[in-house]
Design a protein around this motif. Sequence first.
Motif, PDB file in Angstrom:
ATOM      1  N   VAL A   1      -3.187   0.227  -3.337  1.00  0.00           N
ATOM      2  CA  VAL A   1      -2.582  -1.073  -3.112  1.00  0.00           C
ATOM      3  C   VAL A   1      -2.141  -1.608  -4.472  1.00  0.00           C
ATOM      4  CG1 VAL A   1      -2.936  -3.429  -2.280  1.00  0.00           C
ATOM      5  CG2 VAL A   1      -4.027  -1.523  -1.109  1.00  0.00           C
ATOM      6  N   VAL A   2      -0.893  -2.042  -4.567  1.00  0.00           N
ATOM      7  CA  VAL A   2      -0.365  -2.628  -5.803  1.00  0.00           C
ATOM      8  C   VAL A   2       0.139  -4.029  -5.504  1.00  0.00           C
ATOM      9  CG1 VAL A   2       0.260  -0.413  -6.840  1.00  0.00           C
ATOM     10  CG2 VAL A   2       1.941  -1.640  -5.505  1.00  0.00           C
TER      11      VAL A   2
ATOM     12  N   TYR B   1      -3.723  -3.238  -9.274  1.00  0.00           N
ATOM     13  CA  TYR B   1      -3.781  -2.211  -8.235  1.00  0.00           C
ATOM     14  C   TYR B   1      -5.221  -1.895  -7.891  1.00  0.00           C
ATOM     15  CZ  TYR B   1      -4.972   1.346 -11.739  1.00  0.00           C
ATOM     16  OH  TYR B   1      -5.600   2.080 -12.713  1.00  0.00           O
ATOM     17  N   LYS B   2      -5.387  -1.281  -6.735  1.00  0.00           N
ATOM     18  CA  LYS B   2      -6.693  -0.813  -6.302  1.00  0.00           C
ATOM     19  C   LYS B   2      -6.504   0.526  -5.608  1.00  0.00           C
ATOM     20  CE  LYS B   2     -10.931  -2.194  -4.197  1.00  0.00           C
ATOM     21  NZ  LYS B   2     -11.831  -3.313  -4.213  1.00  0.00           N
TER      22      LYS B   2
ATOM     23  N   ILE C   1       4.046  -3.090   3.360  1.00  0.00           N
ATOM     24  CA  ILE C   1       4.333  -4.233   2.498  1.00  0.00           C
ATOM     25  C   ILE C   1       3.897  -5.523   3.186  1.00  0.00           C
ATOM     26  CG2 ILE C   1       6.186  -5.613   1.465  1.00  0.00           C
ATOM     27  CD1 ILE C   1       7.722  -2.953   1.123  1.00  0.00           C
ATOM     28  N   ASP C   2       3.265  -6.384   2.403  1.00  0.00           N
ATOM     29  CA  ASP C   2       2.910  -7.731   2.859  1.00  0.00           C
ATOM     30  C   ASP C   2       3.399  -8.694   1.793  1.00  0.00           C
ATOM     31  OD1 ASP C   2       1.848 -10.073   3.834  1.00  0.00           O
ATOM     32  OD2 ASP C   2      -0.226  -9.371   3.849  1.00  0.00           O
TER      33      ASP C   2
ATOM     34  N   GLU D   1       0.869  -1.168   0.000  1.00  0.00           N
ATOM     35  CA  GLU D   1       0.000   0.000   0.000  1.00  0.00           C
ATOM     36  C   GLU D   1       0.908   1.220   0.000  1.00  0.00           C
ATOM     37  OE1 GLU D   1      -3.885   1.445   2.344  1.00  0.00           O
ATOM     38  OE2 GLU D   1      -2.135   1.123   3.609  1.00  0.00           O
ATOM     39  N   ILE D   2       0.700   2.099  -0.955  1.00  0.00           N
ATOM     40  CA  ILE D   2       1.530   3.298  -1.035  1.00  0.00           C
ATOM     41  C   ILE D   2       0.663   4.539  -1.028  1.00  0.00           C
ATOM     42  CG2 ILE D   2       3.384   2.100  -2.236  1.00  0.00           C
ATOM     43  CD1 ILE D   2       2.497   3.458  -4.818  1.00  0.00           C
ATOM     44  N   SER D   3       1.208   5.558  -0.438  1.00  0.00           N
ATOM     45  CA  SER D   3       0.579   6.875  -0.433  1.00  0.00           C
ATOM     46  C   SER D   3       1.696   7.889  -0.629  1.00  0.00           C
ATOM     47  CB  SER D   3      -0.135   7.107   0.904  1.00  0.00           C
ATOM     48  OG  SER D   3      -0.698   8.400   0.942  1.00  0.00           O
TER      49      SER D   3
END
Length: 102
Positions: free
Chosen positions: A42-43, A34-35, A74-75, A4-6
């Motif tokens: 989220v990628v 991605y979403k 990150i997961d 997940e990035i912002s």
Amino acid sequence: MIAEISVVPIGKEIDLASHVAHVVKIIDASGLDYKLHAMGTVVEGESDQVFDLIRKCHNKMLESSERVYTTIKIDERKDKKAKMIEHKVLAVEKELGKSLRK
């Protein structure tokens, strides 16, 4: 891997949609799943691809801002090859016995 990035420019106007749109264009062009959601994106992809994409997004925002604040979650799992963006939500819905608003 899912991440997940912002990416947020600091010191810009209150409405950030136009700035975020520049980054989302890069994400969309990457070909990765991605979403987009209200607080980030989220990628999903191979770790090298995801890290490269994060760098590109951060650098793109730096082109139009003196300061950029990027957060990353990150997961990464070795035991699952499923589409994790979908799998994580479906797993919770299964536990609840119903579909959630998306």
